[in-house]
Design an enzyme around this catalytic site. Structure first.
Site, PDB file in Angstrom:
ATOM      1  N   GLY A  54       0.837  -1.188   0.000  1.00  0.00           N
ATOM      2  CA  GLY A  54       0.000   0.000   0.000  1.00  0.00           C
ATOM      3  C   GLY A  54       0.872   1.238   0.000  1.00  0.00           C
ATOM      4  CB  CYS A  81       5.370  -4.013   0.277  1.00  0.00           C
ATOM      5  SG  CYS A  81       6.238  -2.485   0.039  1.00  0.00           S
ATOM      6  CE1 TYR A  82       1.056   0.881   5.732  1.00  0.00           C
ATOM      7  CE2 TYR A  82      -0.699  -0.740   5.567  1.00  0.00           C
ATOM      8  CZ  TYR A  82      -0.174   0.408   6.137  1.00  0.00           C
ATOM      9  OH  TYR A  82      -0.875   1.065   7.113  1.00  0.00           O
ATOM     10  CG  HIS A 168       5.831  -5.159  -4.524  1.00  0.00           C
ATOM     11  ND1 HIS A 168       4.535  -5.109  -4.091  1.00  0.00           N
ATOM     12  CD2 HIS A 168       6.408  -4.024  -4.067  1.00  0.00           C
ATOM     13  CE1 HIS A 168       4.320  -4.006  -3.422  1.00  0.00           C
ATOM     14  NE2 HIS A 168       5.448  -3.321  -3.385  1.00  0.00           N
ATOM     15  CD  GLU A 170       2.989  -7.932  -5.627  1.00  0.00           C
ATOM     16  OE1 GLU A 170       3.791  -8.665  -5.027  1.00  0.00           O
ATOM     17  OE2 GLU A 170       2.666  -6.813  -5.213  1.00  0.00           O
ATOM     18  N   GLY A 223     -21.488  -9.211 -28.699  1.00  0.00           N
ATOM     19  CA  GLY A 223     -20.515  -9.852 -29.565  1.00  0.00           C
ATOM     20  C   GLY A 223     -19.115  -9.752 -28.976  1.00  0.00           C
ATOM     21  N   GLY A 224     -18.953  -8.935 -27.928  1.00  0.00           N
ATOM     22  CA  GLY A 224     -17.662  -8.825 -27.239  1.00  0.00           C
ATOM     23  C   GLY A 224     -17.406 -10.049 -26.369  1.00  0.00           C
ATOM     24  CB  VAL A 225     -14.357 -11.141 -24.517  1.00  0.00           C
ATOM     25  CG1 VAL A 225     -13.923 -12.399 -23.788  1.00  0.00           C
ATOM     26  CG2 VAL A 225     -13.401 -10.818 -25.657  1.00  0.00           C
ATOM     27  CG  ASP A 226     -16.283  -9.044 -20.688  1.00  0.00           C
ATOM     28  OD1 ASP A 226     -15.334  -9.827 -20.902  1.00  0.00           O
ATOM     29  OD2 ASP A 226     -16.118  -7.871 -20.324  1.00  0.00           O
ATOM     30  CB  SER A 228     -19.339 -13.875 -26.480  1.00  0.00           C
ATOM     31  OG  SER A 228     -19.566 -12.849 -27.415  1.00  0.00           O
ATOM     32  CE  LYS A 368     -11.963  -8.822 -21.631  1.00  0.00           C
ATOM     33  NZ  LYS A 368     -13.184  -8.027 -21.730  1.00  0.00           N
TER      34      LYS A 368
END
Ligand code: XMP
Length: 512
Positions: A54, A81-82, A168, A170, A223-226, A228, A368
């Site tokens: 953070g 970290c934090y 970090h 990640e 018609g987009g990914v989500d 669909s 996503k």
């Protein structure tokens, strides 16, 4: 979800990255606000807890602090970290206030054995971004590793299964970070690899069936990914109780309506209601030049068309939406947290309150990249699962100025060539977006013996991670040459092609 790692979010820009890294280990993870009460966390019964980084100093007035009972839940804890400062602060360590942020690469030297470093080298590159630092380990903790700047870069208390990292793990600049996170989730927390999209399909299908029962569901398919993937998942669960409504606003790319009909109507045999509202959209856009006005008109008309389409679709109890996890994570409202500022500025507000549906959001715990994997698992083709983003207002924001039928035709044809060439040369899936823009500028050319006076097409190809910043892509000259030749030769009404070589910022990806 049985096994899961809870991440308490102290406002780091990397909190979502931590969650994704854990899920990449096939372990489920959730992000909760830093002050979530310990009793609530206990109810979830997590297999491990991560305290995120953070931007605050633990000494700052109003610095975010967890419910200290979280540290007594008897669950393995990793402070990053934090999060390490939190362990130091609450468990009797000493922390030195740093006056400036230490930022960048460092070399970690591992001095003591630790389950976190099993299978890892004794020396490795890590990424630092911190100001305060631990100068005395908390009670019962020992130092495991050091960096140039810190004797307590990693501390552990094996009895309590608590660990703290100054750096970090990640981010990609800590190349072995993924293994370190794997060691935490598999070796310390004892998680198995249970979070896979194959398992998720079964679980989500059961949940959707239970929620929906005998009722009907409506979904706005773009018609987009989500949308669909949401359609394919809900269809798998409740079949023809689902009706998908696809609005043709007349601002779509070449063959888009046919592709949706082919895939969802014919292939998946979904109940698909295509609303052809092109004429209405074009009528309302007539003479409108200002981009924001275009967006408003398109958004408003969409809601109206969609609303009346739902009435024709028959009575339904549920409205399905492809909401994703990043949309539902509460951002931590503290200074310095970028997530607290970044709001999606684009999408047309929600549907009116008068539409009385219950929401069904089967993707709302997914990132996503997981949605794409889920789509593939459900049998959606690569063209859909990995398709590039396309703005809701469609080609209207890629035609500068007036949107007319003729301009739409020219842009559609030019855009189809850009996409075809990108795909044929294996570039399409390597970039964020690649498309054509129609400029309302006519210039002189020659074609055979004739003088022409026609429109200009701009080609825009960008790389980006999330659309917030973008670089223009240095495509090979021969590919650009082919695009340009084809557009000028094949598209009636265009006689000049330009390449957009602006980055975002200061330019935007779309031209309007
Ligand atoms: P800009 O042009 O702001 O675009 O750099 C960033 C990303 O957002 C997309 N975009 C939109 N998406 N409705 C949408 O659904 C919109 O009005 C809109 N405007 C831009 C754009 O394609 C890019 O991926």
């Amino acid at each position: 979800m049985n096994e899961q790692i809870v991440i308490l979010d102290f406002g780091s820009q990397y909190t979502q990255v931590i969650a994704r890294r854990i899920r990449e280990c096939s372990v489920y993870s959730t992000i909760l606000p830093y002050d979530t009460p310990a009793r609530e966390i206990k109810k979830i019964a997590p297999t491990g807890i991560i305290l995120s980084g953070g931007p605050s100093s633990i000494y700052a007035k109003d610095s975010p602090k967890p419910d200290r009972k979280v540290l007594n839940l008897g669950v393995p804890i990793l402070g990053i970290c934090y999060g390490l400062q939190i362990l130091g602060h609450f468990l009797g360590g000493s922390i030195e206030r740093g006056l400036k942020r230490e930022y960048g690469k460092g070399t970690l030297r591992v001095k003591k054995s630790s389950p976190l470093f099993r299978g890892l080298p004794k020396s490795m590159q890590v990424w630092n971004s911190h100001s305060d630092k631990l100068t005395k380990a908390p009670r019962g903790f020992v130092s495991v590793a050091t960096t140039e700047n810190s004797d307590f870069a990693v501390v552990q208390n094996l009895d309590r299964e608590m660990f703290g990292l100054q750096f970090h793990p990640e981010v990609v600049h800590t190349p072995k970070g993924k293994q370190l996170i794997e060691n935490f989730v598999y070796r310390v927390c004892g998680c198995g690899k249970r979070w896979t999209m194959r398992n998720y399909v079964d679980q989500a299908v059961d949940e959707i069936r239970e929620t929906v029962g005998e009722e009907r569901v409506i979904l706005g398919l773009s018609g987009g990914v989500d949308s669909s993937v949401a359609a394919a998942l809900i269809h798998r669960a409740v079949g023809r109780q689902l009706t998908c409504i696809f609005v043709n606003n007349g601002l779509l790319r070449a063959r888009e309506v046919e592709a949706v009909k082919d895939l969802f109507g014919r292939n998946f045999e979904m109940r698909l209601q295509v609303e052809n509202a092109s004429a209405e959209f074009l009528r309302k856009l007539k003479g409108v030049r200002r981009p924001e006005r275009k967006r408003k008109i398109i958004g408003g008309t969409f809601i109206k068309v969609f609303q009346s389409a739902t009435k024709r679709a028959g009575k339904a109890k549920f409205l399905a939406q492809g909401t994703l996890y990043p949309d539902v994570i509460e951002s931590v409202p503290i200074a310095g947290n970028p997530a607290a500022l970044i709001k999606s500025h684009h999408n047309v507000g929600g549907l009116p309150k008068t539409m009385k549906f219950e929401l069904l959001e089967p993707l709302k715990c997914l990132f996503k990249d997981e949605v794409r994997l889920l789509g593939a698992e459900l049998g959606l083709p690569k063209e859909v699962v990995y398709r590039q983003p396309f703005p809701g207002p469609g080609l209207a924001v890629r035609i500068l100025g007036d949107v007319t039928k003729e301009r739409l035709r020219i842009l559609r044809e030019a855009d189809a060539i850009v996409v075809q060439e990108m795909k044929a040369n294996d570039w399409y899936y390597r970039v964020w977006q690649s498309f054509a823009v129609l400029l309302p500028v006519k210039s002189v050319g020659v074609m055979g013996d004739e003088r022409t006076y026609e429109y200009t097409v701009a080609v825009r190809v960008v790389d980006s991670k999330d659309g917030m910043t973008a670089d223009w892509v240095k495509l090979p000259y021969d590919l650009l040459e082919r695009m340009s030749n084809r557009i000028i030769n094949e598209v009636d009404g265009a006689n000049r092609v330009c390449l957009d070589i602006s980055s975002k910022p200061p330019a935007t990806i779309e031209w309007e």
